[in-house]
Design a protein around this motif. Structure first.
Motif, short mmCIF file in Angstrom:
data_model
loop_
_atom_site.label_atom_id
_atom_site.label_comp_id
_atom_site.label_asym_id
_atom_site.label_seq_id
_atom_site.Cartn_x
_atom_site.Cartn_y
_atom_site.Cartn_z
N LEU A 21 41.87 60.61 20.03
CA LEU A 21 41.20 60.90 21.30
C LEU A 21 40.97 59.57 22.01
N PHE A 22 41.92 59.22 22.88
CA PHE A 22 41.88 57.90 23.53
C PHE A 22 41.11 57.96 24.85
N ASP A 23 40.40 56.88 25.13
CA ASP A 23 39.67 56.75 26.37
C ASP A 23 39.50 55.27 26.66
N ILE A 24 39.33 54.94 27.93
CA ILE A 24 39.08 53.55 28.33
C ILE A 24 37.59 53.37 28.61
N LEU A 25 37.04 52.31 28.06
CA LEU A 25 35.65 51.93 28.30
C LEU A 25 35.65 50.71 29.22
N ILE A 26 34.89 50.80 30.33
CA ILE A 26 34.77 49.66 31.25
C ILE A 26 33.32 49.19 31.23
N ASN A 27 33.14 47.93 30.86
CA ASN A 27 31.81 47.31 30.88
C ASN A 27 31.72 46.42 32.11
N CYS A 28 30.69 46.63 32.95
CA CYS A 28 30.55 45.88 34.19
C CYS A 28 29.21 45.17 34.21
N VAL A 29 29.22 43.85 34.37
CA VAL A 29 27.99 43.05 34.40
C VAL A 29 28.03 42.12 35.61
N ASN A 30 26.83 41.69 36.03
CA ASN A 30 26.76 40.71 37.12
C ASN A 30 26.78 39.30 36.56
N GLU A 31 26.56 38.31 37.42
CA GLU A 31 26.68 36.91 36.99
C GLU A 31 25.62 36.52 35.96
N ASP A 32 24.54 37.30 35.85
CA ASP A 32 23.51 37.04 34.85
C ASP A 32 23.80 37.76 33.54
N GLY A 33 24.93 38.49 33.47
CA GLY A 33 25.27 39.22 32.26
C GLY A 33 24.55 40.53 32.12
N VAL A 34 23.92 41.02 33.21
CA VAL A 34 23.16 42.27 33.20
C VAL A 34 24.08 43.40 33.66
N ASN A 35 23.99 44.55 32.98
CA ASN A 35 24.77 45.71 33.41
C ASN A 35 24.46 46.04 34.86
N ASP A 36 25.47 46.01 35.72
CA ASP A 36 25.26 46.20 37.14
C ASP A 36 26.60 46.50 37.79
N THR A 37 26.60 47.20 38.92
CA THR A 37 27.83 47.47 39.67
C THR A 37 27.69 47.07 41.13
N VAL A 38 26.70 46.21 41.44
CA VAL A 38 26.41 45.88 42.83
C VAL A 38 26.41 44.36 43.03
N ILE A 39 27.17 43.92 44.04
CA ILE A 39 27.08 42.54 44.52
C ILE A 39 26.04 42.52 45.63
N ASP A 40 25.04 41.65 45.49
CA ASP A 40 24.01 41.55 46.52
C ASP A 40 23.63 40.09 46.70
N ASN A 41 22.48 39.85 47.31
CA ASN A 41 22.08 38.47 47.58
C ASN A 41 21.82 37.67 46.31
N ASP A 42 21.59 38.36 45.19
CA ASP A 42 21.32 37.68 43.93
C ASP A 42 22.52 37.65 42.99
N SER A 43 23.57 38.38 43.33
CA SER A 43 24.75 38.45 42.47
C SER A 43 26.00 38.20 43.31
N GLU A 44 26.71 37.13 43.01
CA GLU A 44 27.88 36.77 43.81
C GLU A 44 29.17 37.36 43.27
N TYR A 45 29.13 37.88 42.03
CA TYR A 45 30.35 38.47 41.48
C TYR A 45 30.00 39.46 40.38
N LEU A 46 30.98 40.29 40.05
CA LEU A 46 30.89 41.24 38.94
C LEU A 46 32.04 40.98 38.00
N VAL A 47 31.79 41.19 36.70
CA VAL A 47 32.83 41.03 35.69
C VAL A 47 33.06 42.38 35.02
N LEU A 48 34.27 42.90 35.15
CA LEU A 48 34.64 44.19 34.57
C LEU A 48 35.57 43.92 33.37
#
Length: 355
Positions: A164-191
């Motif tokens: 049973l195959f599936d893809i897991l995507i982990n998304c964090v901000n520049e502080d390493g916190v789980n997040d999906t939003v770029i805002d004034n405090d986060s300049e990038y996301l890492v997926l």
């Protein structure tokens, strides 16, 4: 100049539209599906272990404000599987503690991201068992800007028989916190994507790639410094501000044993100077077969929330695999409940363009 917005219509107030959403905070290597092995009676991942426990929180977007908003912290309720049943209420009272019958399954908590603290629910007990192999749906019902909104998150429950195959995507901000939003405090996301078989991470036999949903369909993502940076054998995609205009959808794709597997994730940028008010005619994104939903979008300046002129709109309806169902241009789009039901839900992608 282009900006975009995505609204998700699910099958089943004037002045603002709240786009319901549920975010998951997932430990490393843990996805949104739990597998039950009938031979051993074991669950993978085992939610009774602290290292495997996911957390959910409501991420509801105000189309009028152009930002994610917090609910009334004193009147919300969590439900398991049925948001209309008092017996499914996870909390003993609105905004209160977890009810005794759910105390071994859930823990009330909070989650802080982008300087906002959201009500959250941690899963601390297994949802799969020999007598319970149905998917678990966790609902949140709360009041946002005076409007009652219901959002939900699905935990898949499956019996681990065969592959049973599936893809897991982990998304964090520049502080390493789980997040999906770029805002004034986060300049990038890492997926970071990984391939799993029955909840266990496996090595893919083929190549990884990423795709971006556009008005022209899914387009391959290439390495561009400071925009979309690929690394880790293309398993990791780093998204900077220019790669996310409004709300975008990216897909991780991998070939394993000659079969292509694909999984999408939506990411947002809430500090662009302009944003789209999607102008959905219904306050809820839950659509019945006989319903009709009309979108009349507009572009607003984030600093003043004044409506801007000179923008044209392109609409694309996609299923949850990223396949295009319908496209249109103009000032409005009509979606029928029949269209939503046929695909089990649709993503409405709106792109605003100003030459």
């Amino acid at each position: 100049m282009d900006i975009s917005a995505i609204d998700t219509l699910e099958a089943i107030v004037d002045g603002d539209t709240i786009v319901p959403g549920m975010n998951f905070v997932l430990p490393a290597g843990v996805g949104k599906t739990q597998y039950f092995n009938p031979s051993t009676g074991q669950c993978t991942p085992d939610y009774t272990k602290a290292a495997n426990q996911p957390t959910l929180y409501p991420a509801c977007y105000s189309s009028n404000l152009g930002s994610f908003v917090l609910p009334d912290m004193n009147s919300f309720m969590w439900y398991l599987n049925d948001p209309g049943s008092a017996s499914a209420q996870i909390l003993a009272a609105p905004g209160g503690a977890v009810a005794a019958k759910f105390a071994t399954k859930f823990q009330k908590t909070t989650y802080t991201v982008n300087n906002k603290t959201y009500p959250a629910l941690k899963i601390i007990g297994n949802l799969a068992s020999a007598g319970s192999l149905n998917d678990a749906v966790i609902y949140f019902k709360g009041t946002f800007n005076g409007m009652e909104v219901t959002c939900h998150g699905d935990i898949g429950v499956k019996e681990s028989v065969g592959n049973l195959f599936d893809i897991l995507i982990n998304c964090v901000n520049e502080d390493g916190v789980n997040d999906t939003v770029i805002d004034n405090d986060s300049e990038y996301l890492v997926l970071t994507a990984s391939l799993q078989d029955s909840g266990a991470t496996v090595q893919a036999s083929g190549a990884w790639s990423w795709l971006r949903a556009t008005a022209a369909g899914l387009v391959a993502v290439t390495h561009t410094a400071g925009v979309t940076e690929l690394s880790n054998g293309n398993r990791t995609l780093k998204l900077y501000d220019p790669a996310v205009e409004g709300t975008e959808e990216y897909f991780a794709s991998v070939v394993h044993n000659s079969v292509t597997h694909r999984k999408g994730i939506q990411v947002s940028d809430t500090h662009d100077p302009f944003y789209i008010n999607i102008g959905r005619s219904t306050p809820s994104n839950m659509v019945k077969e006989g319903d009709t939903v009309v979108y009349r979008p507009s572009v607003l300046a984030r600093s003043s929330r004044a409506v801007q002129t000179g923008w044209s709109f392109t609409f694309t309806l996609r299923d949850h695999n990223g396949s295009t169902v319908k496209t249109a241009t103009g000032t409005s789009l009509t979606v029928t409940g029949t269209e939503v039901m046929e695909k089990g839900g649709l993503n409405v992608h709106i792109i605003a363009t100003k030459s």
